[in-house]
Design a protein around this motif. Structure first.
Motif: not given
Length: 663
Positions: A17-44
């Motif tokens: 719950v705390v992690a979800a709340a923090l991710a929601l408060c920092l939604l722009p950072v969360t979106v960029v982080a999720a996109a970065g992890v996805a790109v890193a996973w896809r590109g190895g």
């Protein structure tokens, strides 16, 4: 006992719950982080690449802070509040612009941390629902890394032959262990001037890798020659298999090296000759004696007689023989007695008379040998007549002949290196007078190594300042004995290139071991594992033999100094050709031009690179071409284009789909 699992579940839910709340408060950072992890996973990717991307965003943050300080007279960031306000007013574009300078760097750093944690947990086998999850994750990442490396090598101009600093580029990096994690597989040019070993089975892309290594050596050598640091480069290839495949590779090598700036590329013995009789007398005697196979024990007597007769024929008062016919004419008792009949040669005359009965036998052996060797060693010609020599030895069809040819060619090259004007280093020598940069590339030398061990060739080349590159189809093809193979691999200070082979273990063992974490997990039921377990440190091989056995064509593992770089080798293309020609033009004399090549094509038409045999008599020369000096580029023969396709379209198609296949 019952409260403990309940407490653990409660704490886990609270953390979520705390992690979800923090991710929601920092939604722009969360979106960029999720996109970065996805790109890193896809590109190895490795986490370091995400950190570098975040570092490149720092100038944007600095500009943003400077603008904030100028407009608000304060460094207190007000953009987050303004972004939330714009978002509440449905001004999405304005909100994104306001929050980007802060969210992108922070999100990339968060993505790097999250991706690093994921990789570490999988490497320690503690992540996933089962112990096999780590294996599946690694296989999936390998496929992603291979796809990214292939995309990079297929991109036009993305993988040069040489970097701006002069480093050689073999291709795109798939994965690196113990080596720096880079996009390009870069090697210092000095590695190409060191001893190297290439091992790969048929159809694995070994010829493509060898051609790129030779092209890189030539391009780097031309740059050093243009800078006045060394003499001109010289490449000598000994293809010990022979046959049609060897001639096909020779044709490819000729076109590639000519397009990259080689003045003349000779193919021996098909259209070029060398003269065995240019060797110094003492070396000529040793070479001629070694060309004849002789045994031990009782046969040692015949060997002594053979050497005595050859010495009398070579060191005659009239001078050393100038051709095969001249040498065979001297193997006659009457000629030898007459040659030493003058005063002052009493001991030689007595020796000639005592060996008179054996001279016809010696002459018969040499007549048979030179008839089988053919005219390729009867010249006239030397290694100075071309910038690259591709020597084809029929080691598969005629082993004895190929063994004799290999010995003669190695002795000729050693004599050429020691007799050039710049063999003795001197700071006052001009670049054109310095000792040439010589690369001796030997393919399947074990086919002819019975009478010339490969490790002896290595030691001899090291003493002469030559660079030796040995290639074989397997570990056992390097040499006949296991000790010689290990001695050869241990002296390869330029590295070992390992392509797909069924027995890579002896080579990968040279890379050593590295520490790794091994985690065991408890089995709670059928295909269910708990989070409990234990971890321990263990040693695992640096080079993964499972990956090497499953290599696709064009993939190679470069082993050097306890590390390995898995590489997708880049085929030569038009960009490499332009880079090589620009490097070569800087080292050519004024007024010398290279033959033009069609756009998008590194291999010019075969008619533009066919030249006469170096050193052939005038009546044997082709009527439609001339042989240029060693330092000049042969004139081109104009060949009309085969089709009326515009050059720009041809270049685009060749860059996208590769050059057109030859008929």
């Amino acid at each position: 006992m019952i409260l403990r699992p309940v407490l653990r579940l409660t704490l886990g839910a609270l953390a979520l719950v705390v992690a979800a709340a923090l991710a929601l408060c920092l939604l722009p950072v969360t979106v960029v982080a999720a996109a970065g992890v996805a790109v890193a996973w896809r590109g190895g990717w490795q986490p370091a690449r995400l950190y570098r991307a975040a570092a490149w965003c720092l100038p944007m943050m600095v500009v943003w802070l400077a603008a904030t300080a100028i407009t608000r007279h304060s460094l207190r960031p007000a953009a987050p509040q303004f972004a939330w306000h714009a978002l509440s007013q449905s001004h999405y574009l304005a909100a994104a612009v306001l929050i980007t300078p802060l969210a992108v760097p922070a999100g990339l750093v968060a993505a790097g941390l999250a991706w690093s944690f994921r990789l570490a947990s999988m490497a320690a086998q503690s992540g996933g629902r089962s112990p096999a999850a780590a294996i599946r994750f690694d296989d999936r990442q390998w496929r992603h890394q291979v796809r990214a490396a292939k995309a990079l090598t297929d991109a036009p101009g993305a993988v040069p032959l040489l970097t701006a600093s002069g480093d050689f580029v073999a291709g795109a990096v798939i994965r690196a262990v113990g080596h720096p994690a880079r996009q390009l597989a870069r090697l210092p040019a000095s590695r190409l001037r060191s001893h190297q070993v290439v091992i790969g089975s048929t159809g694995t892309g070994k010829s493509t890798l060898l051609l790129r290594l030779w092209a890189g050596y030539l391009a780097a050598g031309l740059q050093r020659h243009a800078a006045g640091l060394a003499g001109p480069p010289l490449i000598v290839v000994l293809d010990c298999k022979g046959g049609g495949d060897a001639r096909h590779v020779a044709d490819r090598a000729r076109r590639v090296l000519t397009a990259l700036g080689a003045g003349n590329v000779a193919v021996w013995p098909d259209d070029a000759c060398l003269s065995l009789w240019t060797l110094p007398p003492r070396q000529l005697i040793s070479t001629l004696v070694d060309l004849i196979e002789h045994g031990t024990g009782g046969a040692a007597y015949y060997t002594d007689v053979l050497e005595a007769v050859v010495t009398l024929a070579v060191e005659a008062p009239c001078g050393a023989p100038a051709s095969t016919a001249d040498f065979l004419a001297r193997l006659d008792p009457g000629w030898l007695s007459l040659a030493y009949a003058a005063g002052g040669y009493d001991s030689q005359l007595a020796l000639a008379r005592s060996a008179a009965r054996q001279v016809p036998d010696v002459a018969l052996r040499f007549r048979t040998l030179f008839r089988r060797l053919g005219p390729g060693l009867d010249g006239p010609g030397s290694f100075a007549d071309a910038s690259a020599w591709y020597c084809i030895l029929e080691g598969t069809a005629e082993v004895a002949v190929a063994e004799a040819q290999a010995r003669a060619l190695v002795d000729l090259l050693a004599s050429f290196v020691t007799q050039v004007p710049g063999a003795t280093p001197s700071p006052g020598l001009a670049a054109s007078d310095r000792q040439p940069q010589v690369l001796l590339a030997v393919d399947e030398f074990s086919a002819v190594a019975r009478r010339l061990p490969i490790w002896q060739l290595y030691e001899r080349a090291r003493a002469l300042g030559l660079s030796v590159q040995v290639s074989a189809q397997s570990w056992h093809g390097l040499a006949a004995r296991q000790d010689d193979r290990y001695r050869l691999a241990a002296t390869a200070d330029g590295g070992i290139w390992l392509l797909a082979t069924p027995h890579p273990d002896p080579v990968t063992a040279l890379a050593g071991l590295r520490p790794a974490v091994d985690t065991s997990r408890q089995l709670a039921g059928r295909l269910r594992w708990t989070r409990r377990g234990s971890s321990r440190l263990r040693d695992q091989p640096v080079a993964d033999t499972r990956r090497i056995r499953a290599f696709e064509p064009g993939q190679a593992a470069y082993i050097h100094h306890g590390g390995v770089t898995f590489t997708q080798v880049k085929r030569l293309d038009a960009a490499v050709s332009r880079a090589g020609r620009s490097s070569a033009s800087a080292s050519q004399p004024a007024g010398t031009e290279h033959p033009p090549a069609r756009p998008g094509e590194i291999d010019p038409p075969a008619e533009t690179v066919r030249t006469n045999k170096p050193g052939l008599p005038d009546e044997a020369r082709l009527p439609d071409a001339t042989v240029p000096p060693a330092a000049t580029v042969p004139p081109a023969v104009t060949v009309p284009p085969a089709a009326t396709v515009p050059p720009a379209v041809t270049a685009l198609l060749d860059a996208a789909f590769g050059p057109a296949l030859e008929p």
